[in-house]
Design an enzyme around this catalytic site. Structure first.
Site, short mmCIF file in Angstrom:
data_model
loop_
_atom_site.label_atom_id
_atom_site.label_comp_id
_atom_site.label_asym_id
_atom_site.label_seq_id
_atom_site.Cartn_x
_atom_site.Cartn_y
_atom_site.Cartn_z
N HIS A 1 0.86 -1.18 0.00
CA HIS A 1 0.00 0.00 0.00
C HIS A 1 0.89 1.23 0.00
CE1 HIS A 1 -3.12 2.82 1.25
NE2 HIS A 1 -3.99 1.90 0.90
N ASP B 1 -7.74 -5.24 0.53
CA ASP B 1 -8.26 -6.19 -0.46
C ASP B 1 -7.88 -7.63 -0.17
OD1 ASP B 1 -9.51 -4.32 -2.22
OD2 ASP B 1 -7.50 -3.63 -2.69
N1 COA Z 1 4.13 -7.92 -4.28
C1 COA Z 1 5.46 -7.96 -4.46
N2 COA Z 1 6.23 -6.88 -4.40
C2 COA Z 1 5.64 -5.71 -4.19
C3 COA Z 1 4.27 -5.57 -4.00
C4 COA Z 1 3.50 -6.74 -4.04
N3 COA Z 1 2.19 -6.72 -3.88
N4 COA Z 1 3.96 -4.29 -3.80
C5 COA Z 1 5.10 -3.62 -3.87
N5 COA Z 1 6.13 -4.46 -4.10
C6 COA Z 1 7.55 -4.11 -4.24
C7 COA Z 1 7.77 -3.37 -5.55
O1 COA Z 1 8.03 -4.25 -6.61
C8 COA Z 1 8.94 -2.51 -5.19
O2 COA Z 1 10.11 -3.30 -5.18
P1 COA Z 1 11.52 -2.68 -5.56
O3 COA Z 1 11.84 -1.70 -4.48
O4 COA Z 1 12.42 -3.86 -5.59
O5 COA Z 1 11.33 -2.03 -6.91
C9 COA Z 1 8.67 -2.11 -3.75
O6 COA Z 1 7.88 -3.18 -3.22
C10 COA Z 1 7.94 -0.79 -3.61
O7 COA Z 1 6.77 -0.87 -4.34
P2 COA Z 1 6.04 0.31 -5.06
O8 COA Z 1 5.40 -0.17 -6.32
O9 COA Z 1 6.94 1.51 -5.12
O10 COA Z 1 4.93 0.64 -4.02
P3 COA Z 1 3.79 1.67 -4.26
O11 COA Z 1 3.59 2.32 -2.96
O12 COA Z 1 4.02 2.56 -5.41
O13 COA Z 1 2.58 0.75 -4.69
C11 COA Z 1 0.77 -0.65 -4.67
C12 COA Z 1 1.58 0.36 -3.90
C13 COA Z 1 -0.53 -0.85 -3.91
C14 COA Z 1 0.41 -0.09 -6.06
C15 COA Z 1 1.56 -1.96 -4.80
O14 COA Z 1 1.92 -2.42 -3.54
C16 COA Z 1 0.78 -3.04 -5.56
O15 COA Z 1 0.75 -3.02 -6.79
N6 COA Z 1 0.13 -3.99 -4.80
C17 COA Z 1 -0.64 -5.04 -5.42
C18 COA Z 1 -1.99 -4.52 -5.87
C19 COA Z 1 -2.90 -4.22 -4.72
O16 COA Z 1 -3.10 -5.02 -3.83
N7 COA Z 1 -3.54 -3.02 -4.76
C20 COA Z 1 -4.51 -2.60 -3.78
C21 COA Z 1 -4.04 -1.46 -2.96
S1 COA Z 1 -5.17 -1.07 -1.67
#
Ligand code: COA
Length: 384
Positions: free
Chosen positions: A267, A321
């Site tokens: 998140h 979720d």
């Molecule tokens: N599974 C595996 N790795 C994950 C992850 C997940 N669900 N969420 C984040 N990461 C990793 C990223 O790949 C990144 O790794 P890196 O540092 O090696 O590049 C790191 O954690 C940081 O992630 P980032 O994408 O910058 O986090 P964010 O704050 O921009 O994104 C979300 C947040 C929610 C978009 C992201 O966690 C995600 O896509 N989650 C899955 C979808 C989901 O459940 N969405 C509902 C949100 S309420």
């Protein structure tokens, strides 16, 4: 913040960490996993309030008196029915339409059925828009779900609560008190969450003074994406794909090796387990006492446990979720209705932000960093 250019200020992709408005509706502490609506902890609301009361709190900034709550209940029940022409319009949607597309389209169309004057709205007009949208969203979701199977919509019942009436319109059976309470709490915990993508869409659209049906339709569009509301559908698809708790470890390792994301984890704000995931997990456990265990939950909790040392250490933990889909499935709700239910709950938060935005006359107009060519010469077609 990633970059600073003296002429344009800070550049932060996705506006991460950049405040764009002031709001008194909700607050989150992502380090400790704490969420408050109008200053009241979400756990207290989940335990003691109802969706109807929580919506009043979000919209009007305080808890209602008994009289106000009774009136709100009555008005919400009174507005549940949808116009025949709206129903007829929905009948023309393709059977394969995703319920979120149906909901977004229908809410946008509601603006034509309930026209509002351009410019400033009266307090009464604002109240009536909020009631209309909150009351009708469950009817629209349930009606579409039935019509796509060729069944007639089940008319709403005025003697049931918001949560119970939705389950009734969906399945044709009155839910048990526990099912009703669980649906109610699921709506409470999804009702508001500061300036996420869909709420931001609401206030950006509202800042142009677009009508509220357009604002909520824009919000529903934003919520439909798998990185926002759509993630709970992905969680169940993932759990079904894993299929057996003994496959959880290899699945997780394969995904992480390929640097793929695990649905329902991570998140932007929470760097610990989302407090809403904690509440939903507890609800699931309560449901099993009435309805029995489910192997899907076992797989989910194994994924949570296994991911703790790898992703958890990086602050990637279960979000709202992760457990919501499991709860909804246990309530007999089809997977593609999970995000529309999120919208049915979040509409209170979106409307609270819409109302708050009405007090500001500033249109959103961020800037960009231009990285394309400049000063090129147009080449006539025959010379290309
Ligand atoms: N599974 C595996 N790795 C994950 C992850 C997940 N669900 N969420 C984040 N990461 C990793 C990223 O790949 C990144 O790794 P890196 O540092 O090696 O590049 C790191 O954690 C940081 O992630 P980032 O994408 O910058 O986090 P964010 O704050 O921009 O994104 C979300 C947040 C929610 C978009 C992201 O966690 C995600 O896509 N989650 C899955 C979808 C989901 O459940 N969405 C509902 C949100 S309420």
């Amino acid at each position: 913040m990633d970059e600073k250019d003296q002429s344009i200020g800070y550049y932060s992709p996705g506006l991460a960490g950049i405040p764009v408005t002031k709001s008194a509706i909700s607050s989150v502490d992502g380090k400790v996993g704490h969420l408050e609506y109008r200053g009241i902890n979400i756990e207290q609301l989940a335990e003691q309030s109802t969706f109807e009361e929580t919506s009043f709190l979000l919209l009007y900034g305080r808890l209602p008196s008994q009289q106000e709550l009774m009136e709100a209940h009555e008005k919400l029940r009174h507005h549940r029915r949808i116009k025949f022409r709206i129903r007829d319009m929905m009948k023309c949607f393709p059977e394969s339409a995703h319920p979120m597309d149906s909901l977004q389209t229908t809410v946008a169309a509601m603006g034509m059925f309930y026209p509002l004057p351009h410019g400033q709205l009266t307090a009464e007009q604002i109240r009536s828009v909020c009631l209309n949208l909150m009351s009708k969203l469950p009817t629209l979701v349930a009606a579409h779900s039935r019509m796509r199977k060729g069944d007639d919509p089940i008319p709403p019942r005025d003697d049931l609560s918001h949560a119970a009436n939705f389950l009734y319109m969906l399945n044709g059976d009155e839910p048990t008190p526990l099912m009703e309470r669980i649906m109610d709490v699921a709506l409470i915990v999804h009702a508001e969450h500061t300036l996420n993508a869909s709420t931001f869409s609401t206030i950006v659209t509202a800042s142009t003074l677009a009508d509220p049906y357009t604002c909520i339709s824009a919000a529903i569009g934003s919520l439909s994406g798998p990185l926002h509301g759509g993630a709970n559908e992905d969680v169940l698809r993932m759990l079904d794909e894993i299929g057996d708790v003994n496959r959880a470890e290899s699945y997780l390792n394969e995904k992480l090796a390929k640097k793929e994301k695990i649905a329902g984890l991570g998140h932007r704000i929470y760097k610990t387990k989302d407090p809403r995931a904690v509440l939903l997990q507890k609800l699931y456990v309560q449901l099993t006492q009435e309805m029995g265990e489910d192997p899907t939950y076992e797989i989910a909790s194994r994924i949570e446990e296994l991911s703790r040392s790898t992703l958890g250490a990086k602050g990637i933990c279960p979000n709202v979720d992760f457990y919501s889909g499991i709860v909804y499935r246990k309530l007999g709700i089809p997977t593609d209705l999970f995000t529309p239910i999120f919208a049915m709950a979040r509409v209170s938060g979106w409307l609270a932000h819409w109302k708050e935005q009405l007090g500001s006359s500033r249109i959103y107009r961020p800037t960009q960093i231009y990285v394309g060519d400049k000063g090129l010469t147009y080449i006539p077609m025959k010379e290309r």
